[in-house]
Design a protein around this motif. Structure first.
Motif, PDB file in Angstrom:
ATOM      1  N   PHE A 254       0.856  -1.191   0.000  1.00 38.18           N
ATOM      2  CA  PHE A 254       0.000   0.000   0.000  1.00 38.18           C
ATOM      3  C   PHE A 254       0.889   1.237   0.000  1.00 38.18           C
ATOM      4  N   LEU A 255       0.854   2.009  -1.098  1.00 43.15           N
ATOM      5  CA  LEU A 255       1.817   3.091  -1.293  1.00 43.15           C
ATOM      6  C   LEU A 255       1.772   4.153  -0.204  1.00 43.15           C
ATOM      7  N   LEU A 256       0.578   4.540   0.225  1.00 42.66           N
ATOM      8  CA  LEU A 256       0.488   5.620   1.198  1.00 42.66           C
ATOM      9  C   LEU A 256       1.264   5.295   2.470  1.00 42.66           C
ATOM     10  N   CYS A 257       1.279   4.027   2.854  1.00 51.34           N
ATOM     11  CA  CYS A 257       1.988   3.644   4.080  1.00 51.34           C
ATOM     12  C   CYS A 257       3.475   3.981   3.986  1.00 51.34           C
ATOM     13  N   SER A 258       4.055   3.821   2.802  1.00 50.95           N
ATOM     14  CA  SER A 258       5.471   4.156   2.640  1.00 50.95           C
ATOM     15  C   SER A 258       5.705   5.657   2.731  1.00 50.95           C
TER      16      SER A 258
ATOM     17  N   GLU B  26      -3.178   2.553  -6.133  1.00 48.33           N
ATOM     18  CA  GLU B  26      -3.348   2.307  -4.700  1.00 48.33           C
ATOM     19  C   GLU B  26      -2.208   1.444  -4.162  1.00 48.33           C
ATOM     20  N   GLU B  27      -1.866   0.395  -4.900  1.00 43.83           N
ATOM     21  CA  GLU B  27      -0.900  -0.594  -4.423  1.00 43.83           C
ATOM     22  C   GLU B  27       0.081  -0.971  -5.528  1.00 43.83           C
ATOM     23  N   ILE B  28       1.180  -1.604  -5.101  1.00 45.53           N
ATOM     24  CA  ILE B  28       2.236  -2.085  -5.995  1.00 45.53           C
ATOM     25  C   ILE B  28       2.441  -3.567  -5.743  1.00 45.53           C
ATOM     26  N   ASP B  29       2.607  -4.338  -6.825  1.00 42.47           N
ATOM     27  CA  ASP B  29       2.994  -5.741  -6.689  1.00 42.47           C
ATOM     28  C   ASP B  29       4.487  -5.780  -6.353  1.00 42.47           C
ATOM     29  N   PRO B  30       4.856  -6.194  -5.135  1.00 45.60           N
ATOM     30  CA  PRO B  30       6.265  -6.115  -4.739  1.00 45.60           C
ATOM     31  C   PRO B  30       7.185  -6.964  -5.604  1.00 45.60           C
TER      32      PRO B  30
ATOM     33  N   SER C  54      -2.483   8.025  -2.727  1.00 46.37           N
ATOM     34  CA  SER C  54      -1.075   7.936  -3.122  1.00 46.37           C
ATOM     35  C   SER C  54      -0.547   9.304  -3.537  1.00 46.37           C
ATOM     36  N   HIS C  55      -1.359  10.065  -4.252  1.00 45.40           N
ATOM     37  CA  HIS C  55      -0.912  11.400  -4.668  1.00 45.40           C
ATOM     38  C   HIS C  55      -0.912  12.378  -3.501  1.00 45.40           C
TER      39      HIS C  55
END
Length: 608
Positions: free
Chosen positions: A530-534, A569-573, A587-588
């Motif tokens: 989840f991008l926002l968490c980073s 929203e998310e990235i496949d690691p 994310s933005h």
């Protein structure tokens, strides 16, 4: 500028990142690198989709403009606008496709009024050689084409309330829903798709003038942008992307313009995000206001306050009319993106209890008054009730920020936002001499803060946990310093940051929200990072004095944006591929908020 790359499909679908977003503040569309509009809802964001081949390549329907034998392409935006260009190359030639939703001439995108004309513009220019152009318009469930004036009237049985009219600048270009036309270098062709009840026979404003007016409106709006810090081009694109998700008639901001793009390929974690979450309000306001867009912040806060004033209790999310969305349903006729079923319309989270909403509302109100807004007596009576609800419910189970579909639990984040509600409520009452138990609210806020420090702390894990009383790790705990519940340099936050970075790591700076095998959420399968968490991790590292490390992480996250500067929203690691609804406001918001925080700390370190 982006380079040309081959068209690639997986299971018959373009990658999510191979799509650009266009819109007019009322609705939006995804345009693929293959020239297909694979997602578009009319007349507004949350209407049933007219085209949704991104959710079913065979039955979803699309509006395709592309050369036969297409083998490579590239996409880019006209600078500082929502106008998208797709250049496509076939064996015989090269063509440029410019896509935009038309804005009214002179439109002010900050006004509390629709700016769009209800027109999709598609302009074709052949740059090299010769192309055989395909023009296929195939709404979901099909349409029947009839000649009308200079174009086609598309009768759409599934939506008899929506009239569709497709016009071409060359009469021979359109004969039905599937068309083919030979064009050579220097040739131009303009297409306009309109929807509504009164279909025109003629267009009086040339398409090139409508495109120019649209470009001018975007660039005029972006003049408000103020930012001097890292990743400035992506910051500008993030601002435009959030604006593309702003429902201009009333200022609501969508979580995303799409539904059911999966959080894991083949999995069931597919949700409809075409709604406005109260939770997003504080984050959106915080981000937009800090880069100069105070009007959008005020309009959105006004929408939030109007919504809660009309409702009997604060809701998790609202539709664009400030009402509750339709009940969540599954669409059995669509296979889902890359066969990731089910496709869902509506969102069941609307009926959940999420106690953090009290803090989101009061934080919104606090920001509202801090920048010139006012709270009248009637509205304060309602909001005072939310403060009291936070005082009594902070220990009660709810479904939390991640909207789990199990029975409720006493989430730490929910308790923390109840603390925010009490703190902001006391501050508002004190500042405006409004009635309320100010000292009691202060005491309750302190009680919750102590409970988080003592009851959510796990000595063995050396971390705060997802629940009061223990549990697994939860990346939302990184928000506690951002919401001023605990300072980032508090020993518990320093330890929690380290634990989350290590144990929720998906690799290369990416984080999972939580681990479902440890923190059950009532759903099978898994999800991406989840991008926002980073971005929250960036903020904590920066505030803990690890500025260089935070800056490196921030830049690595920004590099994950597609060539258009859009984020999912998310990235496949494992692959870096995009997952989830797209593009994602959260994310933005992360790009903007973390960038501003880093810029401030970098300036502080270097001094005047």
């Amino acid at each position: 500028m982006a380079r040309f790359t081959p068209i690639r499909r997986f299971d018959g679908y373009l990658p999510i990142e191979d799509h650009g977003l266009i819109g007019d503040g009322t609705t939006a569309a995804l345009v693929g690198r293959d020239g297909a509009i694979s997602w578009m809802c009319v007349p507004r964001f949350d209407s049933p989709p007219l085209f949704c081949s991104i959710l079913d390549s065979k039955r979803g329907g699309a509006f395709t403009v592309a050369p036969e034998g297409l083998h490579e392409s590239r996409q880019f935006y006209e600078a500082d606008t929502g106008v998208l260009v797709t250049e496509m190359r076939s064996a015989g030639g090269l063509m440029r496709l410019t896509d935009a939703f038309a804005l009214r001439s002179g439109a002010d995108l900050s006004e509390d009024a629709p700016a769009g004309r209800g027109e999709l513009l598609r302009s074709i220019a052949v740059l090299e050689g010769r192309v055989r152009l395909r023009i296929d318009i195939d709404p979901r469930d099909g349409a029947r084409a009839e000649r009308l004036g200079e174009g086609l009237h598309l009768r759409y049985p599934s939506r008899p309330d929506i009239g569709l009219y497709l016009n071409a600048s060359r009469a021979e270009a359109l004969s039905g829903t599937r068309n083919s036309l030979e064009l050579i270098s220097g040739d131009h062709l303009d297409l306009t798709l309109r929807w509504g009840k009164n279909l025109p026979g003629h267009f009086h404003i040339p398409l090139e003038e409508r495109v120019a007016a649209t470009i001018a409106s975007w660039r005029r709006w972006l003049r408000q942008f103020t930012y001097d810090g890292p990743e400035e081009p992506l910051m500008r694109r993030s601002a435009i992307t959030l604006k593309l998700l702003d429902y201009t008639p009333n200022g609501a901001i969508l979580a995303a313009p799409t539904s059911s793009l999966p959080e894991a390929i083949g999995g069931p974690r597919n949700w409809d995000y075409r709604y406005a979450w109260i939770r997003d309000a504080a984050f959106s306001v915080y981000a937009l206001r800090r880069i100069g867009f105070t009007v959008e912040a005020a309009r959105f806060l006004g929408w939030v306050l109007d919504a809660i004033e009309r409702d009997g209790r604060p809701r998790v999310l609202y539709n664009l009319d400030s009402a509750q969305p339709e009940p969540e349903t599954e669409d059995l006729d669509l296979e889902g993106y890359r066969r990731s079923a089910p496709v869902r319309w509506g969102n069941g989270a609307a009926e959940q209890w999420q106690h953090d909403v009290y803090g989101e509302i009061l934080d919104c109100a606090y920001q509202w008054i801090a920048h010139g807004g006012t709270i009248d007596a009637a509205l304060w009576t309602r909001m005072k009730g939310f403060v009291e609800a936070a005082r009594t419910e902070w220990q009660a189970p709810d479904h939390g920020i991640w909207e789990v579909r199990t029975s409720g639990r006493p989430f730490t984040y929910s308790a923390a936002l109840c603390q925010v509600a009490l703190d902001r409520g006391a501050r508002i009452a004190r500042r405006f001499n409004l009635p309320g138990d100010q000292s009691g609210w202060d005491a309750a806020a302190l009680q919750i803060k102590r409970a988080i420090i003592e009851q959510a702390w796990d000595e063995k894990m050396q971390s705060l946990t997802e629940h009061l009383g223990g549990g697994g790790l939860d990346a939302s705990l990184l928000c506690l310093p951002l919401r001023r519940v605990l300072p980032a340099d508090h020993p518990h936050m320093v330890a929690t940051t380290a634990a989350i970075a290590a144990q929720l790591s998906a690799g290369n700076g990416l984080l999972y929200r939580y681990l479902p095998e440890i923190s059950p959420d009532g759903l099978p399968g898994h999800e991406g990072a989840f991008l926002l968490c980073s971005f929250w991790l960036v903020d904590n590292l920066a505030q803990q004095g690890r500025l260089d490390e935070a800056l490196d992480l921030y830049r690595s996250l920004c590099e994950r944006a597609g060539t258009l500067g859009l984020l999912p929203e998310e990235i496949d690691p494992s692959t870096g591929a995009f997952l989830g609804n797209y593009p994602q406001a959260f994310s933005h918001i992360g790009v903007i908020s973390s960038g501003v925080n880093l810029a401030r700390l970098m300036n502080k370190r270097t001094g005047p």
